[in-house]
Design an enzyme around this catalytic site. Structure first.
Site, PDB file in Angstrom:
ATOM      1  N   SER A  69       0.796  -1.230   0.000  1.00 21.11           N
ATOM      2  CA  SER A  69       0.000   0.000   0.000  1.00 21.11           C
ATOM      3  C   SER A  69       0.828   1.280   0.000  1.00 21.11           C
ATOM      4  O   SER A  69       0.289   2.363  -0.240  1.00 21.11           O
ATOM      5  CB  SER A  69      -0.947   0.016   1.203  1.00 21.11           C
ATOM      6  OG  SER A  69      -1.993  -0.922   1.025  1.00 21.11           O
ATOM      7  N   LYS A  72       0.506   3.288  -3.065  1.00 24.83           N
ATOM      8  CA  LYS A  72      -0.710   4.077  -3.302  1.00 24.83           C
ATOM      9  C   LYS A  72      -0.445   5.581  -3.232  1.00 24.83           C
ATOM     10  O   LYS A  72      -1.133   6.365  -3.896  1.00 24.83           O
ATOM     11  CB  LYS A  72      -1.784   3.707  -2.281  1.00 24.83           C
ATOM     12  CG  LYS A  72      -2.268   2.277  -2.376  1.00 24.83           C
ATOM     13  CD  LYS A  72      -3.188   1.925  -1.200  1.00 24.83           C
ATOM     14  CE  LYS A  72      -3.655   0.479  -1.243  1.00 24.83           C
ATOM     15  NZ  LYS A  72      -4.488   0.127  -0.072  1.00 24.83           N
ATOM     16  N   TYR A 197      -2.894  -2.801 -10.528  1.00 26.00           N
ATOM     17  CA  TYR A 197      -2.916  -2.654  -9.072  1.00 26.00           C
ATOM     18  C   TYR A 197      -2.052  -3.715  -8.393  1.00 26.00           C
ATOM     19  O   TYR A 197      -1.210  -3.408  -7.535  1.00 26.00           O
ATOM     20  CB  TYR A 197      -4.353  -2.728  -8.573  1.00 26.00           C
ATOM     21  CG  TYR A 197      -4.486  -2.699  -7.071  1.00 26.00           C
ATOM     22  CD1 TYR A 197      -4.315  -1.520  -6.357  1.00 26.00           C
ATOM     23  CD2 TYR A 197      -4.776  -3.862  -6.359  1.00 26.00           C
ATOM     24  CE1 TYR A 197      -4.421  -1.497  -4.977  1.00 26.00           C
ATOM     25  CE2 TYR A 197      -4.894  -3.841  -4.973  1.00 26.00           C
ATOM     26  CZ  TYR A 197      -4.717  -2.656  -4.293  1.00 26.00           C
ATOM     27  OH  TYR A 197      -4.820  -2.640  -2.933  1.00 26.00           O
ATOM     28  N   TYR A 249      -3.903   3.245   7.909  1.00 29.84           N
ATOM     29  CA  TYR A 249      -5.188   2.564   7.977  1.00 29.84           C
ATOM     30  C   TYR A 249      -6.054   3.176   9.084  1.00 29.84           C
ATOM     31  O   TYR A 249      -6.028   4.400   9.283  1.00 29.84           O
ATOM     32  CB  TYR A 249      -5.006   1.050   8.153  1.00 29.84           C
ATOM     33  CG  TYR A 249      -4.124   0.424   7.113  1.00 29.84           C
ATOM     34  CD1 TYR A 249      -4.377   0.614   5.752  1.00 29.84           C
ATOM     35  CD2 TYR A 249      -3.023  -0.358   7.466  1.00 29.84           C
ATOM     36  CE1 TYR A 249      -3.557   0.033   4.778  1.00 29.84           C
ATOM     37  CE2 TYR A 249      -2.212  -0.944   6.501  1.00 29.84           C
ATOM     38  CZ  TYR A 249      -2.491  -0.740   5.169  1.00 29.84           C
ATOM     39  OH  TYR A 249      -1.695  -1.310   4.223  1.00 29.84           O
ATOM     40  N   VAL A 267       1.264  -3.897   4.020  1.00 29.31           N
ATOM     41  CA  VAL A 267       1.131  -5.144   4.778  1.00 29.31           C
ATOM     42  C   VAL A 267       2.344  -6.062   4.647  1.00 29.31           C
ATOM     43  O   VAL A 267       2.403  -7.104   5.300  1.00 29.31           O
ATOM     44  CB  VAL A 267      -0.160  -5.916   4.399  1.00 29.31           C
ATOM     45  CG1 VAL A 267      -1.388  -5.132   4.813  1.00 29.31           C
ATOM     46  CG2 VAL A 267      -0.172  -6.267   2.920  1.00 29.31           C
TER      47      VAL A 267
END
Length: 313
Positions: A69, A72, A197, A249, A267
């Site tokens: 992530s 992102k 992705y 998160y 993660v």
């Protein structure tokens, strides 16, 4: 904000890493992506890079891991550079969710049904659909090239084993993507978007790579080591705001209180953080807490921020 000599930081960094390493024992390595379950449970490393070019490293900072992530942040920036703010935020919101990163609950409950922000999976999948390119290969190639420039490392590449593992087991992400397609949020071929992705989440880096990327963000999009402007300042401002409000998160509020720095976790156990105007920081500790953030890595950043008085707040 006070400035600390990099030599002093070097002297203390290994001590701080070893004090935080035992916290990994209460965490768990991610297993829902099978390939990630092979990560070394007790690993912990950190790299700090100052705007002067001086660095400090400690622990298992040379181990490679996938960005997950953390990528992102940079796909958001690339989508903004391709489309501008108005188009991007017509498809993705600007608010924290309070839900898990892979939740699709609010897509159905809250209108107009767009993802709450670009840092959750639904938002990042949508962002992946906004990056320009005539094929999934071209889109992914542009993302990879962008990250290579930001990291100053032309050797960055996709970890093919992790990519296959994510693609073969990513049924929840597929559900999210097809739901977005049904609602008219996601444009283009769903499987092609998901391929992009999964691939950008599987780009491999180490702590030094994250620290270099973070330094560019810390300096408002200017690479202080080359003098080149790589990102418009406004888009860095947007990205850093999302890192502060959504980057960890649904533990982002707690992290803001305890650490007080813009950060984004993945993660795989990676965390990219930054001290505005001064440092980029890369951390790796694959044992995760129940929010999906590195257990020992978060503790290490708490210690560093407290010892060096780096909180923005």
């Amino acid at each position: 904000m006070p400035s600390y000599d990099i030599g002093t930081i070097r002297e203390r960094l290994a001590e701080w890493v070893e004090a935080s390493r035992p916290y990994a024992a209460s965490g768990r390595v991610a297993s829902y992506i099978p390939e990630l379950s092979k990560s070394p449970h007790n690993a912990l490393g950190v790299s700090l890079l100052h705007a002067s070019g001086e660095s400090a490293t400690a622990g298992d900072c040379g181990k490679k891991f996938t960005m997950q992530s953390i990528s992102k942040v940079f796909t958001l920036i690339l989508a903004l550079m391709d489309n501008g703010e108005e188009e991007v935020f017509r498809k993705v919101g600007m608010e924290p969710t309070g839900d898990n990163f892979n939740s699709m609950l609010k897509l159905e409950l809250v209108r107009p049904g767009i993802p709450f922000n670009p840092m959750i999976n639904a938002g990042a999948i949508t962002i992946s659909s906004l990056i320009r390119g005539s094929s999934p290969e071209e889109v992914y190639g542009r993302i990879l090239d962008f990250l290579r420039v930001l990291a100053g490392n032309r050797q960055l590449s996709c970890d093919e084993a992790v990519y296959r593992s994510e693609s073969e087991t990513g049924n929840l992400n597929r559900s999210i993507a097809y739901f977005l397609k049904q609602n008219g949020v996601l444009s283009g071929n769903v499987e092609a978007v998901l391929d992009v992705y999964f691939r950008h989440c599987s780009i491999q880096a180490d702590c030094a790579d994250l620290a270099r990327m973070g330094l560019v963000l810390a300096c408002g999009g200017l690479d202080p080591l080359t003098g080149n402007r790589l990102i418009p300042r406004r888009y860095v401002q947007i990205a850093k705001t999302f890192m502060t409000t959504c980057g960890m998160y649904n533990a982002s509020g707690e992290f803001a209180i305890q650490v007080g720095l813009p950060a984004k976790s993945g993660v795989s156990g990676g965390i990219l953080a930054l001290v505005p105007g001064q440092y980029g920081i890369g951390v790796f500790g694959p044992a995760l807490n129940d929010k999906g953030n590195s257990q020992a890595g978060v503790h290490l950043l708490e210690v560093i921020s407290r010892e060096l008085d780096w909180s923005m707040f």
